[in-house]
Each structure stands twice: as structure tokens, then as C-alpha cells.
Design a protein around this motif. Structure first.
Motif: not given
Length: 351
Positions: A154-160, A214-218
Motif C-alpha cells: 500500500e505504501s508503494t501504491r500510494a507513492a505511485l 525508483a519507487i518500484l525498486a524500493g
């Protein structure tokens, strides 16, 4: 501009195809008009350079991402191509274009469809406009749906989602500014045109896909990446303006000097207006639509005014700022290398 493997290109293509086929299958079940809309959307997404999804993948790799550990990579990359296509469809509508790359676009397809059904010219244009609005809207939602359904935490989804939200908002603001500048009785200054060029292209074409990768790469939020990407996007757009005025048919994908023929209000022309040679430039531009000889005369007048050199200087300055941001120690070496390769590729596009 971005070197990906054949397998990576195939994975991007497959994700885009899956998304488009989903739309086509759903529209086909809703009647002939809906089916035609789905087919037009599919045609609009075909055969693009797919530069933006390539940026997502390149940034993901540069920030240490592993493809086997990121099943969402290809869907997210596809979302940025879908977004790009939506913007192109709406841009063609605003510009009243019925072709793209020498072929009927969504508007062109539905204008012909309406005429064949017996509509008059005005009615056919109404249908073409409606189809363009709706096709672009479908793709905008599809890009958002892909992000919403991506298999990420969910944190990655929010950032994307934040990245996509910014891309849509800023691009809409830039498109509106571009339209308003074109309709003004007076001529906007270079600063206003530069701001519109940045907003219309730089965020969704460079900053958003690079940040998404970059977000997907953590990777944590990297301000230097965002700043460098924005400068690269601006430089890219300014080079596009140079290509639209001075580029060859191969570079521009259309008739040389098309921006001059169409009397586009670009930063290049705004810079020429600020020079003592503007009366000569203005006179040449007034007849540039008449043919190749007049186009070449306008090109020479713009060059003589110093506007071309000034715009090239601005490209160099933007790339220098991009390199400055990219030199941040917060960025991994592979990300610095990616940004440098992008800067070099943009420089190589200058006609």
C-alpha cells in the motif's frame, strides 16, 4: 535513447497489449460504436516509441531493482505509455488534428465514420471531438486503474498514485497554458512559453516515469532525481522546438519547418521577438506557410536574429543543471550513469 534488452521490450509490449485488449474486449460487448472506439484506442497505442515505459524500467534497474522480485514493473511501465497516448489524443483534439504519423487518429477515424453515415461536416466534427474526449478519458482512467490494481504494497501504491496524480495535473495545466497562449492577441513572453513547455511535457515524460521506477525498486524519495529529471524534460522539449523549426523530415517525422508553417508560438519565436531583428523575422514568418523556399527564408532570419543560438544555450544550461542534480551523492552510481546517458542523448538530438 534507452538501451533495454529484447526481453524487456517484449515484456513492456505484452503489458500494453494486455491493457488495450482488455479495453477492446469490454467495448466490443457494448455495440458497434463502442467497438469502433476500442479499435481507435488500440490503433493510437500501437507503434509508439514507448520511451516513457522504458524510462520506468531503466530507473528501476538503476536503483537496484530485480525484475524477478517486482511483478508490477511491467504493468506500471505500461501505465505511462497509456497515459502518454491519452495526452496525445487530447492534444490532437485541442490542435484540431485528424492525423498522427500520417494516419487517421481517433478524430480522423470517427470523422470519416460519421461522414460515411451521412453526417454533414459540422456533425462529423462533433462526433470526432466527442470520440477524442472519450478515448483520452478511457485511457487516463486505464492508467490510473493499472496503478490501483498493481501487485504492490500500500505504501508503494500510494507513492505511485502521487506520481501519476502530479503528472496528470501538471500536464493539464501546461496544456491549458499552451492553448491560452495560442489564442492571445498579444504574444506571450519567453518565460511563460518555457513554463508551459516544461509543464506540458517534462513532468509526465521524464520526472514521473523515472520516479516510478525508483519507487518500484524500493528507493527512498530522491529530490535530486526529480530535479534532474525535470531539467532533462525541459531540455528535451526545447530541442523538440528546434527540431520543429530546423530539423529534417527524418528528425521531425513531418515536413521540415512544420512549426513555422503552422505559426506555432514557441519559446524560439518568443526569443526572436526580443531581438532587434524581429521585424525581419516577423515578415519572413508571415509567408512561411507558402512553401519550402519561404520556410528556409524564415529559418535564416531566425538564425540571424540569434534566437537559435540563445535557445541552444538554454538547452545547454538546463542539461548542466540536470548534471549538477545528478551528481548528488544520494544517488547510486547507476542512476547517475542513466541520467548522464539521457543528457547525452538529448544533446545528440539538437539539429
Amino acid at each position: 535513447m534507452i538501451d533495454l534488452t529484447a526481453q524487456q521490450h517484449s515484456a513492456i509490449d505484452a503489458a500494453i497489449t494486455e491493457s488495450v485488449q482488455r479495453l477492446c474486449a469490454r467495448t466490443a460487448a457494448l455495440g458497434e460504436g463502442a467497438r469502433a472506439l476500442g479499435e481507435a484506442v488500440a490503433a493510437a497505442t500501437a507503434d509508439g516509441k514507448r520511451f516513457r515505459p522504458a524510462l520506468v524500467v531503466a530507473a528501476f534497474t538503476a536503483f537496484g531493482g530485480r525484475e524477478t522480485e517486482a511483478p508490477a514493473l511491467w504493468q506500471v511501465a505500461a501505465a505511462f505509455e497509456i497515459l502518454h497516448t491519452a495526452f496525445l489524443i487530447h492534444d490532437d483534439l485541442i490542435d484540431r488534428d485528424v492525423e498522427r504519423r500520417g494516419m487517421p487518429n481517433v478524430a480522423g477515424r470517427f470523422q470519416a465514420r460519421a461522414l460515411s453515415a451521412g453526417a454533414d461536416e459540422r456533425g462529423a466534427r462533433v462526433v470526432a471531438d466527442a470520440a477524442s474526449v472519450l478515448a483520452g478519458d478511457l485511457l487516463l482512467f486505464e492508467a490510473a486503474r493499472i496503478i490501483a490494481a498493481a501487485p504492490v504494497d500500500e505504501s508503494t501504491r500510494a507513492a505511485l498514485t502521487d506520481v501519476l496524480d502530479e503528472a496528470v495535473l501538471v500536464s493539464a495545466v501546461g496544456e491549458l497554458a499552451d492553448a491560452e497562449h495560442s489564442s492571445r492577441a498579444d504574444y506571450p513572453d519567453a518565460e511563460a512559453l518555457l513554463a508551459a513547455a516544461h509543464d506540458k511535457t517534462a513532468v509526465y515524460s521524464f520526472r514521473a516515469p523515472l520516479r516510478a521506477g525508483a519507487i518500484l525498486a524500493g528507493a527512498p524519495a530522491h529530490a535530486p532525481l526529480a530535479e534532474a529529471a525535470a531539467e532533462l524534460g525541459l531540455a528535451f522539449q526545447l530541442v523538440d522546438d528546434l527540431i520543429g523549426t530546423f530539423g529534417t523530415r527524418r528528425q521531425a517525422g513531418r515536413e521540415p519547418g512544420a512549426d513555422l508553417r503552422e505559426s506555432k508560438r514557441t519559446p524560439l519565436i518568443a526569443l526572436a521577438r526580443e531581438t532587434p531583428q524581429w521585424p525581419r523575422v516577423s515578415s519572413a514568418l508571415a509567408v512561411a506557410h507558402t512553401g519550402p523556399i519561404a520556410v528556409r527564408r524564415a529559418q535564416r532570419a531566425i538564425e540571424a536574429s540569434g534566437a537559435r543560438g540563445e535557445l541552444e544555450r538554454m538547452v545547454s544550461e538546463s542539461l548542466a543543471r540536470a548534471r549538477m542534480h545528478a551528481s548528488s551523492p544520494a544517488l547510486p552510481a547507476r542512476a547517475v550513469d542513466l541520467l548522464e546517458r539521457l543528457a547525452v542523448a538529448i544533446e545528440a538530438r539538437i539539429p
